[in-house]
Design an enzyme around this catalytic site. Sequence first.
Site, PDB file in Angstrom:
ATOM      1  N   ASN A 133       0.821  -1.221   0.000  1.00 57.72           N
ATOM      2  CA  ASN A 133       0.000   0.000   0.000  1.00 57.72           C
ATOM      3  C   ASN A 133       0.848   1.261   0.000  1.00 57.72           C
ATOM      4  OD1 ASN A 133      -2.616   1.479   0.487  1.00 57.72           O
ATOM      5  ND2 ASN A 133      -1.478   2.107   2.308  1.00 57.72           N
ATOM      6  N   ASP A 194       1.576   6.726   0.308  1.00 59.79           N
ATOM      7  CA  ASP A 194       0.918   5.662  -0.451  1.00 59.79           C
ATOM      8  C   ASP A 194       1.465   5.619  -1.877  1.00 59.79           C
ATOM      9  OD1 ASP A 194      -0.832   5.798   1.842  1.00 59.79           O
ATOM     10  OD2 ASP A 194      -2.367   4.814   0.628  1.00 59.79           O
ATOM     11  N   ASP A 225      -0.265  -6.486   3.739  1.00 64.90           N
ATOM     12  CA  ASP A 225      -0.680  -5.453   4.685  1.00 64.90           C
ATOM     13  C   ASP A 225      -1.678  -4.478   4.040  1.00 64.90           C
ATOM     14  OD1 ASP A 225      -0.140  -4.074   7.253  1.00 64.90           O
ATOM     15  OD2 ASP A 225       0.672  -2.487   5.985  1.00 64.90           O
ATOM     16  N   HIS A 229      -6.855  -0.601   1.775  1.00 61.40           N
ATOM     17  CA  HIS A 229      -6.534   0.813   1.540  1.00 61.40           C
ATOM     18  C   HIS A 229      -5.761   1.035   0.247  1.00 61.40           C
ATOM     19  CE1 HIS A 229      -8.005   1.401   5.558  1.00 61.40           C
ATOM     20  NE2 HIS A 229      -7.098   0.583   6.053  1.00 61.40           N
ATOM     21  N   GLU A 267      -4.764  -8.459   4.888  1.00 62.09           N
ATOM     22  CA  GLU A 267      -5.378  -7.731   5.995  1.00 62.09           C
ATOM     23  C   GLU A 267      -6.398  -6.740   5.434  1.00 62.09           C
ATOM     24  OE1 GLU A 267      -4.083  -4.646   9.547  1.00 62.09           O
ATOM     25  OE2 GLU A 267      -3.273  -4.433   7.548  1.00 62.09           O
TER      26      GLU A 267
END
Length: 539
Positions: A133, A194, A225, A229, A267
């Site tokens: 991410n 990001d 991870d 997002h 996740e």
Amino acid sequence: MHRTLSTLGALLALSAASAHAQQPGARTAWSGDVCYEVFVRSFQDSDGDGVGDLRGLTQKLDYINDGDPATDADLGATCMWLMPIMPSPSYHSYDVTNYYDINRDYGTLADFRAFMDAAHERGIRVLIDLVLNHISSEHPYFKDALLDRDSPYRDWFVWSPETRPAPGWSAPVWHRVPGRDEYYYGLFWSGMPDYDLANPEVKAELHRVARFWLEDVGVDGFRIDAVGHFFEGPDGEWKHGPGTHAWLREFSSAVERMAPDAFTIGEVWDSIGAILPYYPDQLDAYFMFEVADAVMDAVRTGSGERLVSTVERVEREVPGGRWGVFLRNHDQTRTLTDLRGDVRRAKLAAAIQLTLPGIPFVYYGEELGMTASKSDGDPRLRTPMQWRREPGVGFTTGVPWEPLPADSFTANVEAQEDDPASLLNHYRRLIQLRTGTPALAGDFVPLQTGDPAALAYLRRVEGQTVLVLANLSDRPLTGVELTSPQVLPAGRWVAEPLLGTAADRGEARVRADGRLRGWSPVRTLAPLEARVFLLRSGR
Ligand code: CA
């Protein structure tokens, strides 16, 4: 390393055919595994600098799995998840400065290869944390993009002339570029810009990263991870943005081509409903946070109703057991702290976790009842592993990188090793039971008990059925009667103990309709007691 019950299984298979028996579904190849989550910085220090490292972890592998199915002094985990091991300016390494190397605090790539060989010799598969991410603000590509608007890496990140709100997120997500009226996007903090994952160059680079670890180094897969997002929405939405699923599909097929047996678990820290769109064709599995909360809730409140309906929903909606079942991870208050130090409830939570569907993940130290609260800060959730009663608790001969908890002299491996009733030995029995019992990786069939405090379910594969029975309350439960749906072949069934003592009424009669009715195998279940039985056809 799997302790199979093949002879028994073959015998049972002969008697399993029945018009009423549901055919158990196909499960993922990983559903018989138990994974142990390790923070390398906190597991074992080999050189006295107070920081755990790969050589230390390798020295301690026998604790996790000694590779010998005949011994039971190891946990027996068949898989490990290592939190990030790549170079990073942060102690946790979730902001990576080089995706092709090992954090110098932990050792070298040669150390990691030696660790991998030692793990594989013991039948342990290794997943590493992969952070896709975001990157570290100290990574040379981001620094170049920050200093130079014409940098080839500028479009690898997300820029804006103004700061904008991210409704519902707790912190600023746009960070000002020093000396310019410009901002970059970093959801977690300014040190973690990001990636712009829509950029094909970024995608190609992250596929190269996956290839390096899978093909050159030989890891068995990734824990990925912050998957929720990856993409932002047009109005500042900070999760599940458009593009996420297509990106994951492409990444997963690339991984599949590189290493067909590799396993990926993501996740997505959200509700079951929010995780379902990430199936069936993206990562192999995701951690099911709602189930973790439901297990904790059940042992805290003494009612299993929410737990059963939550697990039933996941099993109905998610294909093949492709989800992670856990109690707590490195971002959460530890189990025993959450349960106010009640070891009986911690044991019960573990017994439920390790007999539920999904792929179990155990965070290091949970098996000792290590304590830590999220409100004291994340480093406290990740303190050194507690091995022995001595300064440095056997983790280091030097000064531990993070101070030890006050109870580390009592809650440690040495103190629990020889006590058959310890939490550690309970975990060892449960993990070995899980990996050695195919039915515990099979279908989930809740039973009616007439009492929300009496939790009962069957776990089944073709040819093997296991009964799990738990008293969620702190009072004795007497005369619990079990009623099942139509799942068992008609005939006489005998309950043999796999965990806990023998049944009081160990025989059940299943009528032609395939249902158990009013069977009471245990006269009294002690407060917070869990028992597991193998149901053997006795006709
Ligand atoms: Ca060290």
